[in-house]
Design an enzyme around this catalytic site. Sequence first.
Site, PDB file in Angstrom:
ATOM      1  N   ASP A   1    -110.571 -27.973  63.731  1.00 15.79           N
ATOM      2  CA  ASP A   1    -109.216 -27.990  63.182  1.00 15.79           C
ATOM      3  C   ASP A   1    -108.838 -29.374  62.676  1.00 15.79           C
ATOM      4  O   ASP A   1    -108.651 -30.302  63.463  1.00 15.79           O
ATOM      5  CB  ASP A   1    -108.219 -27.549  64.264  1.00 15.79           C
TER       6      ASP A   1
ATOM      7  N   MET B   1    -106.044 -31.585  60.880  1.00 17.88           N
ATOM      8  CA  MET B   1    -104.590 -31.580  60.624  1.00 17.88           C
ATOM      9  C   MET B   1    -104.146 -32.966  60.159  1.00 17.88           C
ATOM     10  O   MET B   1    -104.628 -33.976  60.681  1.00 17.88           O
ATOM     11  CB  MET B   1    -103.833 -31.219  61.906  1.00 17.88           C
TER      12      MET B   1
ATOM     13  N   MET C   1    -106.014 -27.956  57.635  1.00 15.31           N
ATOM     14  CA  MET C   1    -104.551 -27.806  57.635  1.00 15.31           C
ATOM     15  C   MET C   1    -103.982 -29.089  57.054  1.00 15.31           C
ATOM     16  O   MET C   1    -103.351 -29.903  57.740  1.00 15.31           O
ATOM     17  CB  MET C   1    -104.054 -27.535  59.067  1.00 15.31           C
TER      18      MET C   1
ATOM     19  N   GLY D   1    -109.382 -21.142  71.184  1.00 16.97           N
ATOM     20  CA  GLY D   1    -109.382 -22.491  71.741  1.00 16.97           C
ATOM     21  C   GLY D   1    -109.138 -22.454  73.233  1.00 16.97           C
ATOM     22  O   GLY D   1    -110.059 -22.586  74.045  1.00 16.97           O
TER      23      GLY D   1
ATOM     24  N   HIS E   1    -111.442 -25.828  59.410  1.00 17.64           N
ATOM     25  CA  HIS E   1    -110.128 -25.298  59.027  1.00 17.64           C
ATOM     26  C   HIS E   1    -109.245 -26.466  58.596  1.00 17.64           C
ATOM     27  O   HIS E   1    -108.823 -27.260  59.433  1.00 17.64           O
ATOM     28  CB  HIS E   1    -109.558 -24.567  60.262  1.00 17.64           C
TER      29      HIS E   1
ATOM     30  N   ASP F   1    -106.970 -16.533  63.920  1.00 23.96           N
ATOM     31  CA  ASP F   1    -106.892 -17.821  64.605  1.00 23.96           C
ATOM     32  C   ASP F   1    -105.513 -17.986  65.221  1.00 23.96           C
ATOM     33  O   ASP F   1    -104.504 -18.002  64.503  1.00 23.96           O
ATOM     34  CB  ASP F   1    -107.164 -18.917  63.557  1.00 23.96           C
TER      35      ASP F   1
ATOM     36  N   GLY G   1    -100.869 -25.542  63.759  1.00 23.10           N
ATOM     37  CA  GLY G   1    -100.450 -26.871  64.223  1.00 23.10           C
ATOM     38  C   GLY G   1    -100.833 -27.193  65.655  1.00 23.10           C
ATOM     39  O   GLY G   1    -101.125 -28.335  65.967  1.00 23.10           O
ATOM     40  N   PHE G   2    -100.859 -26.182  66.505  1.00 20.16           N
ATOM     41  CA  PHE G   2    -101.110 -26.459  67.924  1.00 20.16           C
ATOM     42  C   PHE G   2    -101.912 -25.336  68.564  1.00 20.16           C
ATOM     43  O   PHE G   2    -101.760 -24.171  68.184  1.00 20.16           O
ATOM     44  CB  PHE G   2     -99.782 -26.619  68.687  1.00 20.16           C
TER      45      PHE G   2
ATOM     46  N   GLY H   1    -102.879 -23.078  72.078  1.00 23.81           N
ATOM     47  CA  GLY H   1    -102.154 -22.568  73.240  1.00 23.81           C
ATOM     48  C   GLY H   1    -100.859 -21.839  72.950  1.00 23.81           C
ATOM     49  O   GLY H   1    -100.033 -21.658  73.843  1.00 23.81           O
TER      50      GLY H   1
ATOM     51  N   HIS I   1    -115.425 -23.933  65.508  1.00 25.11           N
ATOM     52  CA  HIS I   1    -114.223 -24.047  64.671  1.00 25.11           C
ATOM     53  C   HIS I   1    -113.629 -25.449  64.841  1.00 25.11           C
ATOM     54  O   HIS I   1    -113.342 -25.888  65.953  1.00 25.11           O
ATOM     55  CB  HIS I   1    -113.227 -22.976  65.100  1.00 25.11           C
TER      56      HIS I   1
ATOM     57  N   MET J   1    -103.823 -16.486  60.007  1.00 25.34           N
ATOM     58  CA  MET J   1    -103.270 -17.167  61.189  1.00 25.34           C
ATOM     59  C   MET J   1    -102.455 -16.177  62.015  1.00 25.34           C
ATOM     60  O   MET J   1    -101.635 -15.429  61.471  1.00 25.34           O
ATOM     61  CB  MET J   1    -102.361 -18.336  60.776  1.00 25.34           C
TER      62      MET J   1
ATOM     63  N   SER K   1    -112.641 -23.057  69.237  1.00 24.93           N
ATOM     64  CA  SER K   1    -111.977 -24.176  68.569  1.00 24.93           C
ATOM     65  C   SER K   1    -112.039 -25.408  69.466  1.00 24.93           C
ATOM     66  O   SER K   1    -111.529 -25.398  70.592  1.00 24.93           O
ATOM     67  CB  SER K   1    -110.517 -23.826  68.288  1.00 24.93           C
TER      68      SER K   1
HETATM   69  C1  DX5 Z   1    -103.958 -23.882  65.466  1.00 25.07           C
HETATM   70  C2  DX5 Z   1    -105.427 -23.984  65.220  1.00 25.07           C
HETATM   71  C3  DX5 Z   1    -106.235 -23.126  66.101  1.00 25.07           C
HETATM   72  C4  DX5 Z   1    -106.112 -23.441  67.586  1.00 25.07           C
HETATM   73  C5  DX5 Z   1    -106.176 -22.130  68.317  1.00 25.07           C
HETATM   74  O1  DX5 Z   1    -103.241 -24.388  64.402  1.00 25.07           O
HETATM   75  O2  DX5 Z   1    -105.737 -23.623  63.887  1.00 25.07           O
HETATM   76  O3  DX5 Z   1    -107.601 -23.085  65.716  1.00 25.07           O
HETATM   77  O4  DX5 Z   1    -107.105 -24.288  68.072  1.00 25.07           O
HETATM   78  O5  DX5 Z   1    -105.910 -22.346  69.645  1.00 25.07           O
HETATM   79  P1  DX5 Z   1    -105.619 -21.154  70.652  1.00 25.07           P
HETATM   80  O6  DX5 Z   1    -106.833 -20.272  70.654  1.00 25.07           O
HETATM   81  O7  DX5 Z   1    -105.413 -21.858  71.956  1.00 25.07           O
HETATM   82  O8  DX5 Z   1    -104.416 -20.428  70.165  1.00 25.07           O
HETATM   83 ZN    ZN Z   2    -107.885 -23.256  63.371  1.00 26.50          ZN
END
Ligand code: DX5
Ligand code: ZN
Length: 216
Positions: free
Chosen positions: A32, A34, A65, A196, A63, A174, A141-142, A144, A30, A136, A7
């Site tokens: 993201d 948002m 969101m 990510g 993806h 994810d 949303g974030f 880490g 990937h 999910m 990601s």
């Molecule tokens: C979160 C995203 C993910 C995110 C995953 O809402 O959809 O794709 O980048 O990040 P990690 O792998 O750090 O959890």
């Molecule tokens: Zn994602």
Amino acid sequence: MLKIAPSILSADFCNLERDIRRVSAADWLHVDVMDGAFVPNLTIGVPVVASIRKHTGMFLDVHLMIDKPVRYIDQFCQAGADLLSVHLEADHPTRIADALRAMEANGVKKAVALRPITSARAVLPYLERLDMVLVMTVEPGFGGQKFMESQLDTIREVRALIDKYNPACELEVDGGIAPGTAEQVIEAGANVLVAGSAVYGAEDPAKAIELLRTAR
Ligand code: DX5
Ligand code: ZN
């Protein structure tokens, strides 16, 4: 076949081309998107996807969101996405079906995504014409965040439905995926792993991808 999809949310957006090259050993990229409404965070949109498309031949797994994603399907397809995921919670079922039809008309692969609160059975009305289901494993949303073990049951349930109704459909996970959790989600039936921070937070992203690939 197991696929790894880094990601770019965890990449350096000022050095996106370099950071995409760093993960060229992966299967998919990937992306993201948002909107600050469906999720609290704001990230990237159509023009960035179009720019990425000009600089890489990698399969772009986008993806979405965003609320009411049907409004933007044509634009993301024209920007060069190879696959789009729309969240089942983001609109009424008829409009989700419209979004999937728009992807089909554009010749782009179709996926639905599930927030942790959504049950596996919610995919049933769409499953037979999907290319992928995204489960999910964190609240979207974030990057880490900590992997939610409670989602292993949802992964198992979606896997059972896929095997029964559409065995060619891929199952992506994810959120919080790293070598330890990768082993668990693969065991539960996932075959596409988004990562990510586990990839971009590593000193050697190529090695991190290899570690995920050999997690089981
Ligand atoms: C979160 C995203 C993910 C995110 C995953 O809402 O959809 O794709 O980048 O990040 P990690 O792998 O750090 O959890
Ligand atoms: Zn994602």
